[in-house]
Write a protein that holds these residues in place. Sequence first.
Motif, PDB file in Angstrom:
ATOM      1  N   GLN A 207     -48.169  39.797  20.437  1.00 52.39           N
ATOM      2  CA  GLN A 207     -47.871  38.506  21.029  1.00 52.39           C
ATOM      3  C   GLN A 207     -47.427  37.588  19.917  1.00 52.39           C
ATOM      4  N   GLY A 208     -46.287  36.966  20.100  1.00 52.70           N
ATOM      5  CA  GLY A 208     -45.847  36.100  19.022  1.00 52.70           C
ATOM      6  C   GLY A 208     -44.924  35.021  19.536  1.00 52.70           C
ATOM      7  N   GLU A 209     -44.875  33.941  18.794  1.00 56.92           N
ATOM      8  CA  GLU A 209     -43.978  32.871  19.177  1.00 56.92           C
ATOM      9  C   GLU A 209     -42.607  33.141  18.589  1.00 56.92           C
ATOM     10  N   SER A 210     -41.611  33.006  19.417  1.00 54.00           N
ATOM     11  CA  SER A 210     -40.263  33.125  18.865  1.00 54.00           C
ATOM     12  C   SER A 210     -39.306  32.420  19.813  1.00 54.00           C
ATOM     13  N   THR A 211     -38.100  32.271  19.330  1.00 47.58           N
ATOM     14  CA  THR A 211     -37.080  31.652  20.161  1.00 47.58           C
ATOM     15  C   THR A 211     -36.639  32.688  21.186  1.00 47.58           C
ATOM     16  N   VAL A 212     -36.806  32.366  22.453  1.00 44.16           N
ATOM     17  CA  VAL A 212     -36.498  33.339  23.497  1.00 44.16           C
ATOM     18  C   VAL A 212     -35.446  32.778  24.451  1.00 44.16           C
ATOM     19  N   ASN A 213     -34.874  33.686  25.242  1.00 40.69           N
ATOM     20  CA  ASN A 213     -33.935  33.287  26.278  1.00 40.69           C
ATOM     21  C   ASN A 213     -34.728  32.942  27.524  1.00 40.69           C
ATOM     22  N   TRP A 214     -34.745  31.672  27.867  1.00 40.55           N
ATOM     23  CA  TRP A 214     -35.513  31.237  29.025  1.00 40.55           C
ATOM     24  C   TRP A 214     -34.562  30.942  30.156  1.00 40.55           C
ATOM     25  N   CYS A 215     -34.819  31.590  31.300  1.00 40.94           N
ATOM     26  CA  CYS A 215     -33.956  31.397  32.454  1.00 40.94           C
ATOM     27  C   CYS A 215     -34.759  30.683  33.539  1.00 40.94           C
ATOM     28  N   PRO A 216     -34.587  29.375  33.680  1.00 39.11           N
ATOM     29  CA  PRO A 216     -35.406  28.624  34.649  1.00 39.11           C
ATOM     30  C   PRO A 216     -35.204  29.099  36.081  1.00 39.11           C
ATOM     31  N   ALA A 217     -33.967  29.469  36.438  1.00 35.41           N
ATOM     32  CA  ALA A 217     -33.698  29.849  37.822  1.00 35.41           C
ATOM     33  C   ALA A 217     -34.468  31.110  38.202  1.00 35.41           C
ATOM     34  N   LEU A 218     -34.606  32.050  37.255  1.00 37.69           N
ATOM     35  CA  LEU A 218     -35.359  33.260  37.533  1.00 37.69           C
ATOM     36  C   LEU A 218     -36.828  33.067  37.175  1.00 37.69           C
ATOM     37  N   GLY A 219     -37.126  31.981  36.484  1.00 34.17           N
ATOM     38  CA  GLY A 219     -38.501  31.697  36.114  1.00 34.17           C
ATOM     39  C   GLY A 219     -39.058  32.677  35.101  1.00 34.17           C
ATOM     40  N   THR A 220     -38.191  33.252  34.268  1.00 28.95           N
ATOM     41  CA  THR A 220     -38.687  34.252  33.336  1.00 28.95           C
ATOM     42  C   THR A 220     -37.871  34.245  32.042  1.00 28.95           C
ATOM     43  N   VAL A 221     -38.441  34.886  31.010  1.00 35.35           N
ATOM     44  CA  VAL A 221     -37.677  35.089  29.776  1.00 35.35           C
ATOM     45  C   VAL A 221     -36.870  36.372  29.922  1.00 35.35           C
ATOM     46  N   LEU A 222     -35.841  36.494  29.106  1.00 29.99           N
ATOM     47  CA  LEU A 222     -34.984  37.675  29.179  1.00 29.99           C
ATOM     48  C   LEU A 222     -34.731  38.212  27.773  1.00 29.99           C
ATOM     49  N   ALA A 223     -34.503  39.520  27.705  1.00 29.31           N
ATOM     50  CA  ALA A 223     -34.150  40.140  26.422  1.00 29.31           C
ATOM     51  C   ALA A 223     -32.684  39.836  26.105  1.00 29.31           C
ATOM     52  N   ASN A 224     -32.316  39.983  24.823  1.00 29.94           N
ATOM     53  CA  ASN A 224     -30.937  39.679  24.417  1.00 29.94           C
ATOM     54  C   ASN A 224     -29.900  40.441  25.225  1.00 29.94           C
ATOM     55  N   ASP A 225     -30.189  41.711  25.535  1.00 28.91           N
ATOM     56  CA  ASP A 225     -29.179  42.505  26.246  1.00 28.91           C
ATOM     57  C   ASP A 225     -29.132  42.155  27.732  1.00 28.91           C
ATOM     58  N   GLU A 226     -30.080  41.340  28.203  1.00 33.31           N
ATOM     59  CA  GLU A 226     -30.055  40.923  29.603  1.00 33.31           C
ATOM     60  C   GLU A 226     -29.301  39.601  29.780  1.00 33.31           C
ATOM     61  N   PRO A 238     -27.928  30.118  34.262  1.00 37.15           N
ATOM     62  CA  PRO A 238     -27.868  29.673  32.870  1.00 37.15           C
ATOM     63  C   PRO A 238     -29.163  29.976  32.115  1.00 37.15           C
ATOM     64  N   VAL A 239     -29.004  30.219  30.821  1.00 39.22           N
ATOM     65  CA  VAL A 239     -30.123  30.614  29.981  1.00 39.22           C
ATOM     66  C   VAL A 239     -30.259  29.609  28.844  1.00 39.22           C
ATOM     67  N   PHE A 240     -31.490  29.206  28.551  1.00 37.77           N
ATOM     68  CA  PHE A 240     -31.751  28.258  27.469  1.00 37.77           C
ATOM     69  C   PHE A 240     -32.538  28.936  26.357  1.00 37.77           C
ATOM     70  N   GLN A 241     -32.394  28.392  25.142  1.00 37.77           N
ATOM     71  CA  GLN A 241     -33.215  28.853  24.032  1.00 37.77           C
ATOM     72  C   GLN A 241     -34.495  28.030  24.037  1.00 37.77           C
TER      73      GLN A 241
END
Length: 919
Positions: A207-226, A238-241
């Motif tokens: 478990q770690g803190e990092s800059t992730v792809n956050w997708c509010p519409a899906l309500g989840t984080v996503l991997a780079n290839d997603e 749309p995806v936010f950092q």
Amino acid sequence: MDYNFLEIEKKWQAWWAANKTYKAVTDPSKPKYYVLDMFPYPSGAGLHVGHPLGYIASDIFSRYKRLKGFNVLHPMGYDAFGLPAEQYAIQTGQHPEKTTADNVARYRSQLDRIGFSYDWDREVRTCDPAYYKWTQWAFLKMFGSWYDNAMQKARPIEDLEAAFAQGGSAAVDAACGEVKPFSAEEWKAFSPREKADVLMQYRIAYQGESTVNWCPALGTVLANDEVKDGYSERGGFPVFQKKMTQWQLRVSAYAARLLEGLDRIDWTDSLKEMQRNWIGRSQGAEMVFKVKCDGASYDMTIFTTRADTVFGVTFMVLAPESEWVAKLTSASQKADVDAYLEQVLKKNERERMAAKAVTGVFSGSYAVNPLTGEEVPVWISEYVLAGYGTGAIMAVPAHDSRDYAFAKKFNLPIIPLIEGADVSEESFDAKEGIMMNSGFLNGLSVKEAIPAAIDYVEAHGIGHRKVNFRIRDAIFSRQRYWGEPFPVCYKDGIATPLPMEALPLTLPEIDQYKPTEDGQPPLARAKDWNYEGYPLEVSTMPGFAGSSAYYLRYMDPHNDKALVSKEADEYWRNVDLYIGGTEHATGHLIYSRFWNKFLYDLGYVVEDEPFRKLINQGMIQGRSNFVYMIPGTNKFVSAGLKDRYETIPVHVDVNIVYNDRLDMEAFRAWRPDYKDAEFILEDGEYVCGWAVEKMSKSMYNVVNPDQICDTYGADTLRLYEMFLGPLEQAKPWDTKGIDGVNRFLKKFWRMFWDREKWLVVDEEPTRAELKALHKLIGKEQEDIETFSYNTTISAFMIALGELQGCSKRAILEPLVILLSPFAPHIAEELWHQLGHEDSVVYAKYPEYVEEYTADDSVKYPVSFNGKTRFTVDVPASYSPAEVEASVLANDLTAKYVEGMQVAKVIVVPGRIVNVVLKK
RNA sequence: GCCUUGGUGGUGGAAUGGUAGACACGAGGGACUUAAAAUCCCUUGGCCCGAAAAGGCCGUGCGGGUUCGAUUCCCGCCCGAGGCACCA
């Protein structure tokens, strides 16, 4: 008897299922061969004609390998966890398990119609608790492991604890996050929570803190290839950092091995190249710059691949998210910096990429160039990425185009370092030329200067060599319902693994599939979601978790003691042939390799690369048809006349168009607004236009395989998909060509049956017949090994022409075997009619006898100065000299030699004769 | 911008440096049939010349090169597809 494909196909599909013809059993007396398809996500739309392409190719290969005496493992299953089922559940309230099961059933019935040789006893579904037990198991193993850089392998976390107790943090060289050094004594004195926090920095699943792809519409984080172009791959939101604490897999620890392994596997160059780029190795140096801010002084490390350009550093740049920003912002600049940060950090990924404008702000602090002692300003700009290197760079505007653009915008100095390089208009980025303005590096070429500069830096303790990888750790948690639950609970806030006996930890029932009111993931809605009173993790695993080791599970799918038994793994080892789409290059195919290497390190599997050979089937595109409407009317103009009117093209369902001619009645019935449609015809017909597009509902160009099976049969479908063109190439589906292969099968049938008369006789074949047969055997073997299925089918058609009227058993039996990988149903039927009781699957592949295919005589095209003029027919046994003599004796030669002299004669045996003439 | 691919008839596509366009579709013509379907046979890259047989020229995105000979190998362009894209 006629060729009744409907009856035949139904009959043999039932027979294969009843007899378990394709059951694979571990058999050490035979060589194994493992053929795998990328298992599908069972979507609600069902299969279209493009999906089975790869499956048909792998099925042909499997059947061929069986005939060649291999023990073939050819399984199929479903990648059944995923977002679409869950989105559907949110909308309808229906349990994703239910929709998934329905879709699986539909897929299965569609697959069954095509006659695949899968061993369905080995089917897996990633959403089945008996299956995801092993996904959770692997996670726990990763949680309980760390990566030893010195040994280049994963090891149990207990080894790490022992090492810490011995020598503190300095005792190991491990892949890890940020850790403050500690001694053995300190380690022993740490509280349980402190120990847990330290270990978390080392775990492979952490478990770690990092800059992730956050997708509010899906309500989840996503991997780079997603994420594609700033939008989620699924749904296109749309995806936010965002900085968040998430479960992650330490894929980056394996970067070097993932790269190296590519050299040992047989994949296409383009796919390997994609993975190499994704892993992104770059060799350079880390260098320490002293930085000063409002009287305070720090050492700041940067990464560069161009150590040779240090003399040209005129400023430094920090990523906006960098920790250095806070430390290096001076009091006087604070307002400006804060304003800039606010503006930058609220942009989403897409907006950031779209913005071509150069932005940035001065921090108010200065850095000291370690080689020149000069002070340069430290800036902050979004063109520097937080996640790569150290999140800070030295800027050399003369020789880096991004630094150059920045320097121009903010009027920073530009110092050229390479002789003759003109940097007045643009930077000179190439790694070539002779150094200048660079102290001790002057006069060296760039290629010499880079290592020389690093040597100097290392000797003076300013920095050291360093290899950086672009690949990031994989974000492993999703704030969704339809995925594997993490077998982790929290004791006093410390993440604690569940014991193995607690697996599988099954998904709880919940009332709604949405996040809770306070933004918690859906699992937080579950009642009693705890383990022995301790709350359980509420996020779930991502889609790639279940697909990362499924190929191992197929080897031993019902084992409840292990993912795969030692015996099964040692026999089947890894996948010999993997067929699937190239879209998984940077997702599944990286994660699987990582996952497999991890299991390899811990001794659970014997091969470190999971997929020995990989073929990418090309996409089958749709072929859309158009009618041309005169706007504002109900009149439609035939394609040949459309330019005489003002028209707009309108998609029309390809299923009511035959050979580009529109069925006008069907068109009027197609949609209510067209019921009074009028047509302007050419030659009494309505001709449609066409275009190659993606196969999709909205283009009305979807062709369903069931429909093809109904009208032509599965064997024809299989043959046609392969006949369409090279496997790896994208190609449009056009049903109109399918008659050709259908006719071929009918012709094949007629070699056995003339209406009600059975034609097969026990006669000795002639030499010509044997030649036709063996030519085909040779061609098929060669083609299948190279996946050139389309030319095999052509060769079959040619052979049938050569064997016209031949109904001799000694020819037909081998022909049936040769055809069986491509068209298994008709082959099985005829094989049984020939008197065999066993399936043709167990037949032996006919031996190729080269002698039969040798020619008695050879036709040589004769060229004069490269232009072919005539052919001569000479005995095959002739030597080149004899061929030459017979050419020169030919009276046609005189005609072409007139006025010229023969300079030389080139005879390529079996190929051509070229006569070189000169004046 | 970088990387990987590919470019051949009306269409899908064949061609270890050796007769370019195999095989198939479509199209045209013919046979069988009251008719249709099915089946079978012939023609089918373009142009020129010929009554015909034959013959000639041009042709594999464009321009060069290597070679007796190039769709194939080399160099430079153009266009399409896929991937990556501030990775220092």
